[in-house]
Design a protein around this motif. Structure first.
Motif, PDB file in Angstrom:
ATOM      1  N   ILE A   1       0.863  -1.187   0.000  1.00  0.00           N
ATOM      2  CA  ILE A   1       0.000   0.000   0.000  1.00  0.00           C
ATOM      3  C   ILE A   1       0.895   1.231   0.000  1.00  0.00           C
ATOM      4  CG2 ILE A   1      -2.000   1.103   1.060  1.00  0.00           C
ATOM      5  CD1 ILE A   1      -2.247  -1.407   2.880  1.00  0.00           C
ATOM      6  N   ASP A   2       0.592   2.144  -0.923  1.00  0.00           N
ATOM      7  CA  ASP A   2       1.436   3.340  -1.050  1.00  0.00           C
ATOM      8  C   ASP A   2       0.949   4.449  -0.120  1.00  0.00           C
ATOM      9  OD1 ASP A   2       3.346   5.089  -1.791  1.00  0.00           O
ATOM     10  OD2 ASP A   2       2.545   5.490  -3.793  1.00  0.00           O
ATOM     11  N   ILE A   3       1.281   4.310   1.146  1.00  0.00           N
ATOM     12  CA  ILE A   3       0.930   5.329   2.138  1.00  0.00           C
ATOM     13  C   ILE A   3       2.159   6.206   2.349  1.00  0.00           C
ATOM     14  CG2 ILE A   3       0.122   5.757   4.493  1.00  0.00           C
ATOM     15  CD1 ILE A   3      -0.738   2.713   4.502  1.00  0.00           C
ATOM     16  N   SER A   4       2.010   7.513   2.149  1.00  0.00           N
ATOM     17  CA  SER A   4       3.125   8.438   2.425  1.00  0.00           C
ATOM     18  C   SER A   4       3.289   8.566   3.929  1.00  0.00           C
ATOM     19  CB  SER A   4       2.856   9.817   1.840  1.00  0.00           C
ATOM     20  OG  SER A   4       2.745   9.724   0.452  1.00  0.00           O
ATOM     21  N   LEU A   5       4.470   8.285   4.398  1.00  0.00           N
ATOM     22  CA  LEU A   5       4.727   8.280   5.836  1.00  0.00           C
ATOM     23  C   LEU A   5       5.759   9.340   6.200  1.00  0.00           C
ATOM     24  CD1 LEU A   5       5.097   4.399   6.209  1.00  0.00           C
ATOM     25  CD2 LEU A   5       3.138   5.776   6.945  1.00  0.00           C
ATOM     26  N   GLU A   6       5.534   9.998   7.311  1.00  0.00           N
ATOM     27  CA  GLU A   6       6.495  10.988   7.805  1.00  0.00           C
ATOM     28  C   GLU A   6       6.682  10.827   9.302  1.00  0.00           C
ATOM     29  OE1 GLU A   6       5.871  14.729   4.750  1.00  0.00           O
ATOM     30  OE2 GLU A   6       4.975  14.850   6.746  1.00  0.00           O
ATOM     31  N   VAL A   7       7.893  11.113   9.751  1.00  0.00           N
ATOM     32  CA  VAL A   7       8.173  11.099  11.190  1.00  0.00           C
ATOM     33  C   VAL A   7       8.730  12.461  11.586  1.00  0.00           C
ATOM     34  CG1 VAL A   7       9.411   9.989  13.080  1.00  0.00           C
ATOM     35  CG2 VAL A   7       8.735   8.637  11.073  1.00  0.00           C
ATOM     36  N   ASP A   8       8.118  13.036  12.604  1.00  0.00           N
ATOM     37  CA  ASP A   8       8.608  14.301  13.171  1.00  0.00           C
ATOM     38  C   ASP A   8       9.208  14.056  14.545  1.00  0.00           C
ATOM     39  OD1 ASP A   8       7.434  15.587  11.056  1.00  0.00           O
ATOM     40  OD2 ASP A   8       5.770  16.429  12.221  1.00  0.00           O
ATOM     41  N   ILE A   9      10.254  14.809  14.850  1.00  0.00           N
ATOM     42  CA  ILE A   9      10.684  14.921  16.246  1.00  0.00           C
ATOM     43  C   ILE A   9      10.420  16.350  16.696  1.00  0.00           C
ATOM     44  CG2 ILE A   9      12.668  14.970  17.824  1.00  0.00           C
ATOM     45  CD1 ILE A   9      13.777  12.588  16.463  1.00  0.00           C
ATOM     46  N   THR A  10       9.711  16.470  17.816  1.00  0.00           N
ATOM     47  CA  THR A  10       9.502  17.777  18.425  1.00  0.00           C
ATOM     48  C   THR A  10      10.312  17.816  19.713  1.00  0.00           C
ATOM     49  OG1 THR A  10       7.279  17.856  17.500  1.00  0.00           O
ATOM     50  CG2 THR A  10       7.759  19.385  19.296  1.00  0.00           C
ATOM     51  N   THR A  11      11.189  18.787  19.800  1.00  0.00           N
ATOM     52  CA  THR A  11      12.081  18.872  20.959  1.00  0.00           C
ATOM     53  C   THR A  11      11.332  19.407  22.178  1.00  0.00           C
ATOM     54  OG1 THR A  11      12.708  21.129  20.418  1.00  0.00           O
ATOM     55  CG2 THR A  11      14.037  19.368  19.440  1.00  0.00           C
ATOM     56  N   PRO A  12      11.942  19.262  23.359  1.00  0.00           N
ATOM     57  CA  PRO A  12      11.296  19.820  24.561  1.00  0.00           C
ATOM     58  C   PRO A  12      11.031  21.319  24.421  1.00  0.00           C
ATOM     59  CG  PRO A  12      13.157  18.423  25.170  1.00  0.00           C
ATOM     60  CD  PRO A  12      13.196  18.562  23.679  1.00  0.00           C
ATOM     61  N   GLU A  13      11.826  21.972  23.585  1.00  0.00           N
ATOM     62  CA  GLU A  13      11.638  23.414  23.368  1.00  0.00           C
ATOM     63  C   GLU A  13      10.475  23.685  22.427  1.00  0.00           C
ATOM     64  OE1 GLU A  13      14.724  21.860  22.865  1.00  0.00           O
ATOM     65  OE2 GLU A  13      15.251  22.263  24.956  1.00  0.00           O
ATOM     66  N   GLY A  14       9.943  22.649  21.798  1.00  0.00           N
ATOM     67  CA  GLY A  14       8.770  22.831  20.949  1.00  0.00           C
ATOM     68  C   GLY A  14       9.084  22.968  19.466  1.00  0.00           C
ATOM     69  N   ASP A  15      10.322  22.756  19.074  1.00  0.00           N
ATOM     70  CA  ASP A  15      10.681  22.840  17.653  1.00  0.00           C
ATOM     71  C   ASP A  15      10.501  21.483  16.981  1.00  0.00           C
ATOM     72  OD1 ASP A  15      11.430  25.536  17.770  1.00  0.00           O
ATOM     73  OD2 ASP A  15      13.367  24.957  18.659  1.00  0.00           O
ATOM     74  N   THR A  16       9.881  21.510  15.805  1.00  0.00           N
ATOM     75  CA  THR A  16       9.567  20.264  15.107  1.00  0.00           C
ATOM     76  C   THR A  16      10.380  20.124  13.829  1.00  0.00           C
ATOM     77  OG1 THR A  16       7.332  20.223  16.005  1.00  0.00           O
ATOM     78  CG2 THR A  16       7.694  18.987  13.969  1.00  0.00           C
ATOM     79  N   THR A  17      10.955  18.957  13.616  1.00  0.00           N
ATOM     80  CA  THR A  17      11.693  18.646  12.394  1.00  0.00           C
ATOM     81  C   THR A  17      11.162  17.338  11.824  1.00  0.00           C
ATOM     82  OG1 THR A  17      13.656  19.526  13.493  1.00  0.00           O
ATOM     83  CG2 THR A  17      13.999  18.374  11.391  1.00  0.00           C
ATOM     84  N   THR A  18      10.854  17.327  10.533  1.00  0.00           N
ATOM     85  CA  THR A  18      10.498  16.065   9.890  1.00  0.00           C
ATOM     86  C   THR A  18      11.797  15.355   9.525  1.00  0.00           C
ATOM     87  OG1 THR A  18       8.447  17.005   9.044  1.00  0.00           O
ATOM     88  CG2 THR A  18       9.251  15.015   7.958  1.00  0.00           C
TER      89      THR A  18
END
Lengths: 433, 433
Positions: free
Chosen positions: A311-328
């Motif tokens: 199944i072609d599901i687009s997947l992403e993972v984010d990390i959000t730091t304790p400071e609240g900044d999010t990076t994929t």
């Protein structure tokens, strides 16, 4: 797929919960703490218990008649056990109720009292475990992940065992510690070799220093199979209820010390997080595609009659730091698997192991081949040797206390997206001893 | 231990179900197909549902008041969840009811109608799964077994991994396929390497040729523990409900091909058989003894304050051939374990994995050091190389279709035996494909 529009307010073209989706979950609200089934539409949950009390779903879906009690339950198990044809019909009927100008739309749309009761903004809803999980099996079908991790643990020459392309390698996981998205995850203590090279090996009991996530897809079993009777590959799909996103949290330092010879144990069993909405198998049909090619001829019992089994599901993972900044940090697709879920079911039951309603199968970690497509920090940091850059010059090799890992998955284009919402978990510091 | 006698007819000095035992199980009868809790006394089952309706157990055991519904359930889970002090009091009260001349004996002994209803010959009783099992974990604490099998799979130098004496190695097993004694067991199909030496390795799909039993002890969890919170070693016993005999059927040819790198899977998940009567932890207290000495200092979280952490249960394994001839092939003791169940619980929960009522822990295969004390055919036949002689000049290396494996276990002397009864399973031929 559908290009119809919903009369429900706030169903934007970008919502993962379009009319093409209709995923099932279990909700409660402040006013009504009773756990009950619901479906998601745009930014609302449709309470199926309230809906059934208002419109008698058994009158709309003949096959549901006499089984309406499934919407009085605190999990989706009873509904799942009704089997795929009923899921299909209920999903179609609910879509019809929610589609502007459709045959049954007025039953809900023009019943202000029922709408008030049954249509609840997602912001006011608490999500719960959608299923009571009997057994949890975690496979290892993500070839690129298996190869990369195998290389780190055993070197590239022995990265994959000779059995890897002949059978979907899997192991039994822990069901008790599977939690729904947004449940806090505590950093585990464990036995760790601080100096793996020293002899004799001397472990220390300490909080995990190499806490990781694993990007996976989870698959729920609907109708059970009998002990002693293998499920034929052609019938395996009839036993699939639907899918969720799965984060199989992993403690890498605990894992490398404990995993021989019987496999991972405490490195995995402290928590696994799933997304709360079960996307039904039928909703994902339009997104079938080819998986990773297996050039080894597979045994007869796992031969599929179609080529498009992933199944072609687009997947992403984010990390959000304790400071609240999010990076994929990861972008990949659920098609990066070498074994399909029907193959996993056929193999799992080959010896007669029975499946029960609510059993969950994990795909194994899904990684693409590109550096930014890897489904774990172990791979992204190349075994903990390289920093993974985050927003604002922050960096990680493994997870820090206070980090939040969020997995998202979605199929389809604007206006007809079939998405999972989020599978999120925040890491809390290890318990004081 | 007790030297009292029971007024119940047929409680012989040799019964495993003496007044010193009072094990709990779940029964049904032809007249009354409702599953319900019972205890065993001599050659009778005492139906606790019927008994409670007749004598109001809550009047006799104050701590049970308001919880009498636990005897209306179809499993022992609700009773187990009440915790060890309640189990202790209920067991004591039931023993009192069944003891000649005791304070409460007359309540049952002189109530002919109730006796007729509640005291049922075991021959008229069908036994069921005593617990709804959430998760099943199988440990590997039988040092002599681990060493012998490790030697066969990896040679004696690498028989035990460096972690073996530092932690109780274990893996997650399959709960769905655990069955109660006397349930038929079908020979599994699986992937097998007919020629393990050939390169490249080419598996065949075939019925298992090396079907084996494993002699184990199973331990049931009573009160749950919270996710994220380790169970301290000193509190682990409070979470133990009781014990059963366990046959962890194993397909050795499937196992040797599939087990790397994530552990046994289809080689184990087709069936595990347990004895039907749960012997409560308190009944086994008098039989505490030392286990296998571990000369490696254990980590603080597994240090016990008593030396006697094993249980001296005499264990025997019989094979009955299709012709009906029975040979006892194994005689050993449950004290042949290097890790105790409290240590297993402390280790299992170290990282925060939660225990639920009804979870089962397997000890791992129990083998002594003598040739006739080995808990699997793999060991008895020295890796399938030597015939195990049976009665009547018959012989086995592994199990044949039609063979029945029966495990028995008992503690204590004549008149006060604490036994498990039987854990039996007959092998049926593989399904036709």
């Amino acid at each position: 797929m559908t290009s119809s529009t919903s009369w429900v307010p706030g169903v934007t073209p970008e919502t993962p919960f379009s009319l093409a989706n209709i995923p099932f979950g279990v909700i409660s609200t402040k006013d009504n703490p009773t756990l009950r089934p619901a479906v998601a539409i745009g930014s609302h949950a449709l309470d199926l218990k309230a809906l059934d009390e208002g419109v008698s779903l058994g009158e709309i879906v003949a096959e549901l008649k006499g089984h309406e009690h499934v919407f009085q339950q605190t999990t989706l198990n009873a509904f799942a056990a009704l089997g795929r044809p009923v899921h299909q019909q209920v999903r179609t009927a609910l879509r019809d109720l929610l589609t502007a100008g459709s045959r049954h739309a007025a039953k809900l749309q023009e019943n202000e009292e029922l709408k008030q009761k049954a249509l609840i903004p997602l912001s006011q809803v608490k999500m719960h475990m959608p299923m009571a999980i009997g057994d949890y099996t975690d496979f290892y079908a993500g070839y690129h992940h298996a190869f990369a991790v195998g290389s780190m643990f055993r070197g590239p020459a022995a990265a994959l065992q000779p059995n890897y392309t002949h059978l979907p390698v899997g192991y039994h996981g822990r069901a008790s510690s599977i939690v729904v998205s947004d449940t806090p995850v505590r950093r585990p203590w464990g036995q760790i070799l601080l100096d793996p090279a020293a002899e004799p090996k001397q472990p220390t009991t300490a909080p995990c220093r190499r806490l990781d996530f694993e990007l996976e897809l989870g698959c729920f079993i609907s109708t059970p199979s009998e002990q002693g009777t293998p499920v034929k590959i052609g019938e395996a799909e009839d036993h699939i209820f639907g899918y969720v996103l799965l984060n199989d949290w992993s403690a890498r330092d605990i894992q490398s010390w404990e995993y021989v010879p019987l496999g991972p144990f405490n490195s995995k069993n402290f928590a696994s997080t799933i997304s709360p909405w079960v996307v039904l198998a039928d909703a994902l049909e339009p997104f079938r595609t080819k998986g990773i090619e297996n050039t080894t001829p597979v045994q007869e019992y796992m031969k599929e009659d179609k080529a498009e089994t992933a199944i072609d599901i687009s997947l992403e993972v984010d990390i959000t730091t304790p400071e609240g900044d999010t990076t994929t940090i990861t972008r990949t697709s659920a098609k990066q698997l070498m074994w399909s879920f029907p193959q996993m079911i056929a193999h799992h039951t080959l010896g007669g192991c029975n499946m029960r309603t609510g059993d969950m199968l994990g795909s194994g970690t899904i990684s693409g081949t590109e550096p930014g497509a890897r489904g774990s920090l172990l791979e992204l940091s190349e075994g903990g040797k390289k920093d993974v850059m985050l927003y604002g010059m922050d960096m990680r090799r493994f997870l820090k206390d206070g980090d939040t890992v969020t997995i998202r998955g979605v199929c389809g284009g604007s206006g007809e997206r079939v998405g999972f919402g989020e599978c999120a978990g925040r890491v809390y510091s290890a318990v004081q001893r």
